[in-house]
Write a protein that holds these residues in place. Structure first.
Motif, PDB file in Angstrom:
ATOM      1  N   UNK A  79       2.718  -0.140  -3.581  1.00  0.00           N
ATOM      2  CA  UNK A  79       1.482   0.606  -3.831  1.00  0.00           C
ATOM      3  C   UNK A  79       0.531  -0.090  -4.801  1.00  0.00           C
ATOM      4  N   UNK A  80       0.826  -1.336  -5.178  1.00  0.00           N
ATOM      5  CA  UNK A  80      -0.049  -2.021  -6.150  1.00  0.00           C
ATOM      6  C   UNK A  80      -1.210  -2.739  -5.455  1.00  0.00           C
TER       7      UNK A  80
ATOM      8  N   UNK B  91       6.944  -1.230  -9.078  1.00  0.00           N
ATOM      9  CA  UNK B  91       5.564  -1.452  -9.529  1.00  0.00           C
ATOM     10  C   UNK B  91       4.707  -2.048  -8.427  1.00  0.00           C
ATOM     11  N   UNK B  92       5.338  -2.862  -7.584  1.00  0.00           N
ATOM     12  CA  UNK B  92       4.584  -3.581  -6.551  1.00  0.00           C
ATOM     13  C   UNK B  92       4.359  -2.724  -5.306  1.00  0.00           C
TER      14      UNK B  92
ATOM     15  N   UNK C  43       0.818  -1.217   0.000  1.00  0.00           N
ATOM     16  CA  UNK C  43       0.000   0.000   0.000  1.00  0.00           C
ATOM     17  C   UNK C  43       0.853   1.267   0.000  1.00  0.00           C
ATOM     18  N   UNK C  44       2.180   1.104  -0.122  1.00  0.00           N
ATOM     19  CA  UNK C  44       3.083   2.266  -0.076  1.00  0.00           C
ATOM     20  C   UNK C  44       2.759   3.148   1.129  1.00  0.00           C
TER      21      UNK C  44
ATOM     22  N   UNK D 282      -2.550  -6.306  -6.443  1.00  0.00           N
ATOM     23  CA  UNK D 282      -3.221  -6.572  -7.720  1.00  0.00           C
ATOM     24  C   UNK D 282      -2.288  -7.122  -8.790  1.00  0.00           C
ATOM     25  N   UNK D 283      -0.973  -7.088  -8.539  1.00  0.00           N
ATOM     26  CA  UNK D 283      -0.017  -7.553  -9.553  1.00  0.00           C
ATOM     27  C   UNK D 283       0.733  -8.808  -9.126  1.00  0.00           C
TER      28      UNK D 283
END
Lengths: 514, 514
Positions: free
Chosen positions: A236-237, A233-234, A185-186, A240-241
């Motif tokens: 804060x993703x 990319x992961x 969730x960053x 979903x990735x």
């Protein structure tokens, strides 16, 4: 930023088993492409996870509830299965099975999120990181920590403290939240001003993709310019990735000296002036600059018995300033010079500096009790907004005015649901406002009075509809207030590339397609 | 990290028009799918860029050379066309045309890279950011700078200095390099220890994708958790996913006090002990910790007339320590305490502290002259490696030993090409070693003696084959030493997603497929 008292909050909320999702969110249709679990699936999962504590199924609905419901009782899913793998290899086998059979999966850490991202919507399987909490390595020279996703943030901080280090992030939910969830969730929190975001402090990551591939993204090195920085990319993703199973984080040395001051000021303009002055005088030792309005302080005084205003003069705004440094004398001198300067300029009504570690903790507890105090006053419509500093508090006053105009700030005599208060607090140093609209009860009318107005105001102010809480379930329809059509299209391309069957955290993060 | 004297180097190297690519790199076959430019294409480009200074074509080969060749003369392409758009809209139109017609494009900033990433290989069109150098906004309160890709790093730093701010990165090529190139290559440099990487300081980006789509990635806000942090993908992507046309960067306040000390020490172990001691004593004011070996110092003394050793005692290693803070007295006291401590412990042979700004610059010039001094001694095989600190200098001694064993460190009497010296320097604080093998001449035999041995040593030490220089053309075949097969597969998926025709910076970044 919610309260340190989250564990307590959760324990009382789960007792009241009233599904509230339906009252606050339009019903989301189950994706019929997803398989409904059957006994073969359960058997397959139990084969992958032979330890019987690793699988929680529908035979004990009470045991499922804490995984189906968030701590605020705003979101409630219908999962019949919770899986608690102990190794990345098990995560890989589970995801491969789910992907092959197209079974929806919700990755879950400490389930302390505020936007419904970590609970199921329908019957998705919950994949909890609870049983993955090993420290894989800590390097005393460099401060590089490698740990698994299920490590609790506060436990990591305690472990590091013994070695002279600290986590680069801190937040109210530290006692429950998992580092994997923080990464997914960053998470921002209280130390971002000084130590920067996770995009800067995370060095590498182990991730399991939807198809079960375990992939090492980066290495535990400060610099590595070999290819796309995929781990970013992961961060804060929101699951979903792929599922983050472990990470290496650069941790800073624990400061030798910490000072905390709480100051009362008479206007938001003074809050801003104070911040600029603090940047100049405290510069490299400034580690937090938080603010809260008089309404927040009043609620803390009313509801939190242990938190007292540390001085007598009431003010319109309060500021909490923390310094962290390596030399107590130097830090004290810088802080004194700063305080003399702002007192002389007349920007401060009153204030006090913590005299010892107990007072440091007590002052922080005022700031950290705000969420709990607000929750005790009534249901909270919570907004976590990023706004350029000069316009930050204007959002609170604009919302008060708007809600008065549309007639929902009536008093309790009307008998209808009404808004009791609109309060604002947050991280001035990061331009991050937490705006809480406290209502007499949950109500569609009130929600419609607030949204989308609040997001329109943010968009006009060139802000972000989610500074640190993320998108989850509750902000998907407002994503376009902060992201352009083309940026959202790029996000969809990425999702399609790495999770083509859409099994990871379905129904969330993306707006429904038109 | 190459020298501030880069402009000078480039001016003399471009005079010697000897293509050296062929001698150092295996020939790379032109991709026959790419269109060869014809007069229709040129006409179309000229229509998009009506200003005649915006197009440099084959009618003036001398004008093309600086865009076709890198400053070290190691790489030379055959481009017949350089395009210098002035706006993002023009970049968009150009890329759309190239994508529609499948014309290869090399994005180019200051062309100061060290791995051949910014020059064409065959007849790709060069898209230069030279004519895009506007400051779009600077916010005095927050320090957020929004500027176009072609702004020169040093110009930005000068502009900010007048406003009390500074760029969060600094590197030897600052006088020539473009901020767009810095972002595309995730430049590290001299301030990373203190201000962190661009992944933490870049807030938003404007990017043009291969198909011409202009996309805004993020906003100029410190916090924004709305969706995948797409800008991160472009930081370090070396122009393979899109062209960065503008960015917002969080710039730090310019420190009020800067101190620089140069110390001589007798072993690499002492360098490490000094670093740990500096972290403890200097902590929040430590802004650089650089080292170089006696060979580097000797070369600087030999070749750089203006750089003198600031003390008499020769040492095996030299350390340059910089502090940056807000209070000169406090910083001086911390530095003195640190120096007293390390002198007392006998870790330092000799040393001196700069007494004024002129000496600060003079001490830095020693460190920054190393690349130029090495280049004057002979052709340099340069390696930019990330290695855990305890093993960092071991790579230099291992390489010396290895090159002796394989017989290429013979003296000049043999008549064959030979290795003159192996030297090491770099950013201790970041675990980043620059290893230069200085030869009598470029030679395939020497190259084969060094590679892949040097990369095997890095892999064994769990390091990275490129700490900050990137992959470009020269490290593609060694990418797998630092990235797993699955991570490289993910990279290829991303490339396919955002540049399906492969027009952006072709032949680079990715290893050839088996």
């Amino acid at each position: 930023m919610h309260s340190r008292a989250i564990l307590h909050l959760r324990s009382y909320t789960t007792k009241t088993a009233v599904p509230l999702t339906a009252t606050r969110f339009p019903s989301i249709k189950r994706n019929p492409a997803f398989k409904t679990l059957d006994s073969n699936d359960i058997a397959a999962f139990k084969k992958i996870l032979p330890d019987e504590t690793s699988v929680v199924d529908g035979t004990d609905p009470d045991a499922l509830l804490p995984f189906n419901q968030d701590w605020m009782r705003k979101f409630r899913g219908q999962s019949q299965l919770v899986l608690k793998p102990k190794t990345s290899h098990q995560v890989s086998q589970l995801l491969k099975y789910c992907n092959d059979h197209r079974i929806g999966v919700v990755p879950q850490g400490g389930n302390t999120g505020l936007v419904g991202g970590s609970v199921p919507v329908h019957d998705e399987v919950v994949l909890s990181t609870q049983a993955m909490s090993r420290i894989r390595a800590f390097d005393q020279e460099s401060g590089i920590l490698t740990c698994e996703a299920g490590c609790i943030l506060e436990s990591l901080d305690h472990m590091l403290a013994e070695k002279g280090y600290m986590m680069p992030l801190d937040l109210g939910a530290k006692g429950s939240c998992h580092i994997g969830g923080n990464l997914a969730t960053n998470a921002g929190g209280l130390r971002l001003l000084r130590y920067g975001s996770l995009h800067g402090t995370v060095l590498s990551m182990e991730v399991v993709l939807a198809d079960g591939t375990i992939v090492e993204l980066g290495k535990p090195l400060r610099k590595d310019n070999t290819g796309y920085d995929l781990k970013q990319l992961f961060i804060g993703s929101e699951g979903t990735l792929g599922i983050i199973t472990a990470a290496s984080i650069l941790t800073p040395l624990k400061p030798k000296a910490v000072n905390v001051a709480v100051l009362g000021v008479s206007s938001y303009e003074s809050v801003q002036k104070l911040f600029q002055e603090a940047r100049g005088h405290l510069s490299e030792i400034l580690s937090a600059f938080e603010f809260f309005d008089a309404s927040c302080m009043a609620l803390v005084q009313k509801h939190i018995a242990t938190s007292r205003l540390p001085f007598d003069t009431a003010a319109q705004f309060y500021v909490l300033i923390e310094t962290s440094g390596s030399n107590k004398d130097h830090d004290d001198e810088k802080l004194t010079t700063f305080l003399d300067s702002v007192m002389e300029k007349g920007w401060v009504v009153d204030g006090t500096v913590a005299q010892d570690a107990t007072q440091v903790a007590a002052f922080w507890s005022i700031r950290e009790s705000i969420t709990e105090a607000c929750a005790k006053e009534g249901p909270n419509y919570k907004y976590d907004l990023s706004v350029p500093l000069p316009k930050l508090y204007g959002l609170v006053t604009d919302m008060r005015q708007h809600l008065s105009q549309v007639g929902v700030m009536t008093d309790s005599m009307s008998g209808k649901p009404f808004v009791k208060q609109v309060v604002g607090f947050g991280h001035v140093g990061d331009g991050n406002l937490h705006l809480n609209v406290i209502a007499s009860e949950w109500s569609k009318d009130i929600e419609r009075a607030i949204e989308p107005k609040v997001y329109d105001l943010v968009q006009t102010a060139h802000g972000s509809v989610s500074a640190e809480h993320g998108i989850g379930l509750s902000k998907t329809i407002y994503l376009s207030h902060s992201k352009t059509k083309d940026a959202i299209a790029m996000m969809r391309s990425l999702k399609q590339t790495f999770d083509p069957k859409g099994i990871l955290n379905p129904y969330k993060y993306f707006p429904n397609k038109e």
